[in-house]
Design a protein around this motif. Structure first.
Motif, mmCIF file in Angstrom:
data_model
loop_
_atom_site.group_PDB
_atom_site.id
_atom_site.type_symbol
_atom_site.label_atom_id
_atom_site.label_comp_id
_atom_site.label_asym_id
_atom_site.label_seq_id
_atom_site.Cartn_x
_atom_site.Cartn_y
_atom_site.Cartn_z
ATOM 1 N N THR A 192 -15.513 28.993 -6.733
ATOM 2 C CA THR A 192 -14.887 29.054 -5.409
ATOM 3 C C THR A 192 -15.652 28.196 -4.403
ATOM 4 N N TRP A 193 -16.984 28.286 -4.457
ATOM 5 C CA TRP A 193 -17.796 27.471 -3.546
ATOM 6 C C TRP A 193 -17.576 25.982 -3.806
ATOM 7 N N TRP A 194 -17.556 25.567 -5.062
ATOM 8 C CA TRP A 194 -17.368 24.154 -5.410
ATOM 9 C C TRP A 194 -16.011 23.647 -4.942
ATOM 10 N N GLN A 195 -14.985 24.435 -5.139
ATOM 11 C CA GLN A 195 -13.655 24.033 -4.683
ATOM 12 C C GLN A 195 -13.613 23.868 -3.164
ATOM 13 N N GLN A 196 -14.324 24.767 -2.442
ATOM 14 C CA GLN A 196 -14.368 24.648 -0.988
ATOM 15 C C GLN A 196 -15.172 23.423 -0.561
ATOM 16 N N LEU A 197 -16.231 23.094 -1.299
ATOM 17 C CA LEU A 197 -16.988 21.878 -1.002
ATOM 18 C C LEU A 197 -16.096 20.640 -1.114
ATOM 19 N N LEU A 198 -15.262 20.593 -2.132
ATOM 20 C CA LEU A 198 -14.367 19.454 -2.301
ATOM 21 C C LEU A 198 -13.390 19.346 -1.132
ATOM 22 N N VAL A 199 -12.841 20.487 -0.702
ATOM 23 C CA VAL A 199 -11.918 20.489 0.442
ATOM 24 C C VAL A 199 -12.637 20.018 1.694
ATOM 25 N N ASN A 200 -13.838 20.552 1.931
ATOM 26 C CA ASN A 200 -14.592 20.174 3.130
ATOM 27 C C ASN A 200 -14.980 18.702 3.115
ATOM 28 N N THR A 201 -15.291 18.185 1.940
ATOM 29 C CA THR A 201 -15.675 16.775 1.825
ATOM 30 C C THR A 201 -14.514 15.873 2.236
ATOM 31 N N LYS A 205 -35.912 18.896 -9.498
ATOM 32 C CA LYS A 205 -35.123 17.854 -10.137
ATOM 33 C C LYS A 205 -33.782 17.659 -9.426
ATOM 34 N N VAL A 206 -33.336 16.407 -9.378
ATOM 35 C CA VAL A 206 -32.092 16.034 -8.713
ATOM 36 C C VAL A 206 -31.076 15.576 -9.740
ATOM 37 N N ILE A 207 -29.857 16.069 -9.598
ATOM 38 C CA ILE A 207 -28.730 15.602 -10.413
ATOM 39 C C ILE A 207 -27.691 15.036 -9.462
ATOM 40 N N CYS A 208 -27.226 13.842 -9.762
ATOM 41 C CA CYS A 208 -26.301 13.129 -8.882
ATOM 42 C C CYS A 208 -24.871 13.241 -9.406
ATOM 43 N N ILE A 209 -23.974 13.654 -8.522
ATOM 44 C CA ILE A 209 -22.549 13.739 -8.855
ATOM 45 C C ILE A 209 -21.780 12.780 -7.945
ATOM 46 N N ASP A 210 -21.085 11.814 -8.525
ATOM 47 C CA ASP A 210 -20.186 10.947 -7.758
ATOM 48 C C ASP A 210 -18.770 11.491 -7.876
ATOM 49 N N ILE A 211 -18.083 11.576 -6.751
ATOM 50 C CA ILE A 211 -16.721 12.116 -6.742
ATOM 51 C C ILE A 211 -15.776 11.085 -6.133
ATOM 52 N N PHE A 212 -14.774 10.704 -6.882
ATOM 53 C CA PHE A 212 -13.723 9.829 -6.357
ATOM 54 C C PHE A 212 -12.527 10.688 -5.981
ATOM 55 N N PHE A 213 -12.110 10.591 -4.732
ATOM 56 C CA PHE A 213 -10.917 11.284 -4.254
ATOM 57 C C PHE A 213 -9.772 10.273 -4.177
ATOM 58 N N ASP A 214 -8.714 10.522 -4.961
ATOM 59 C CA ASP A 214 -7.598 9.570 -4.962
ATOM 60 C C ASP A 214 -6.670 9.809 -3.772
ATOM 61 N N GLU A 215 -5.596 9.033 -3.700
ATOM 62 C CA GLU A 215 -4.678 9.092 -2.560
ATOM 63 C C GLU A 215 -3.999 10.449 -2.415
ATOM 64 N N ASN A 216 -3.958 11.215 -3.491
ATOM 65 C CA ASN A 216 -3.340 12.539 -3.456
ATOM 66 C C ASN A 216 -4.355 13.652 -3.182
ATOM 67 N N GLY A 217 -5.607 13.279 -2.941
ATOM 68 C CA GLY A 217 -6.637 14.277 -2.689
ATOM 69 C C GLY A 217 -7.212 14.901 -3.941
ATOM 70 N N GLN A 218 -6.854 14.373 -5.105
ATOM 71 C CA GLN A 218 -7.404 14.867 -6.371
ATOM 72 C C GLN A 218 -8.842 14.388 -6.523
ATOM 73 N N ALA A 219 -9.736 15.306 -6.877
ATOM 74 C CA ALA A 219 -11.147 14.960 -7.047
ATOM 75 C C ALA A 219 -11.443 14.612 -8.495
ATOM 76 N N TRP A 220 -12.173 13.527 -8.691
ATOM 77 C CA TRP A 220 -12.566 13.085 -10.031
ATOM 78 C C TRP A 220 -14.090 12.938 -10.068
ATOM 79 N N PRO A 221 -14.805 14.048 -10.365
ATOM 80 C CA PRO A 221 -16.266 13.988 -10.367
ATOM 81 C C PRO A 221 -16.831 13.429 -11.670
#
Length: 204
Positions: free
Chosen positions: A132-141, A184-200
């Protein structure tokens, strides 16, 4: 919407003053070395727009200092606290292996989806909390157009997020698949397409 890319850095807190314990929700603090580990990790990051931290002191105390010094907005939340181990929380591993009654800590490590720590959190609840937190992070981003953010949290939370991103079936014991060391750091790149779909994707 216009497609864009965003970066999320997942940072595990540093070493604790109390060693060899199942920390969980117990509010242990960082050792001097723990603070140094986080300073080194964050020294390699640039252009952070936002920091989100677990409310536990081993994350939040450093987060406050880092954000105050760098003038970065900070969000502190209970949503990304470590797994709640209930009666086992805060105990040394030696005590847990030698003295716990049924169910034992060994039962939990082998089958976390079937065994819940006494008075603790179920794995199903933990999974839902982090999802739930991750999904909200994507919306907020998307809403805020955040390009780069830092999340200071715990090993169990990071492992859960990696399992979500990698689409690991939730019944598998992914807590034993990933290892995340102190600072330790882990890097996540997220591409948001024109429809708002997240592709991490995970960047190594």
């Amino acid at each position: 919407m216009t497609a864009f890319s965003s970066r999320v850095y997942l940072l595990r807190h540093g070493e604790l003053t109390t060693k060899d314990v199942l920390a969980g929700h117990t509010d242990f603090i960082l050792s001097k070395k723990g603070f140094e580990q986080l300073n080194i990790a964050c020294g390699r990051l640039a252009n952070i727009d936002l920091v989100t931290s677990s409310s536990l002191k081993r994350c939040s105390e450093f987060a406050r200092q880092f954000c105050d010094f760098n003038k970065i907005p900070l969000n502190i939340t209970d949503d990304i606290k470590e797994f709640n181990f209930g009666d086992w929380d805060g105990q040394s591993y030696d005590e847990l292996w030698q003295h716990t009654k049924t169910p034992t800590i060994g039962d939990f490590w082998q089958s976390p989806w079937l065994v819940t720590p006494p008075n603790g959190e179920s794995m199903a609840h933990f999974y839902q909390r982090i999802t739930t937190w991750w999904q909200q992070l994507l919306v907020n981003t998307i809403c805020q157009g955040t390009r780069s953010q830092l999340v200071i949290t715990h090993a169990g939370v990071i492992k859960q997020l990696l399992a979500i991103i990698c689409q690991v079936p939730k019944q598998l014991n992914y807590q034993n698949i990933f290892t995340v060391g102190y600072g330790k750091v882990i890097c996540i790149d997220i591409f948001f397409d024109e429809n708002g779909q997240a592709w991490p994707k995970i960047i190594f």
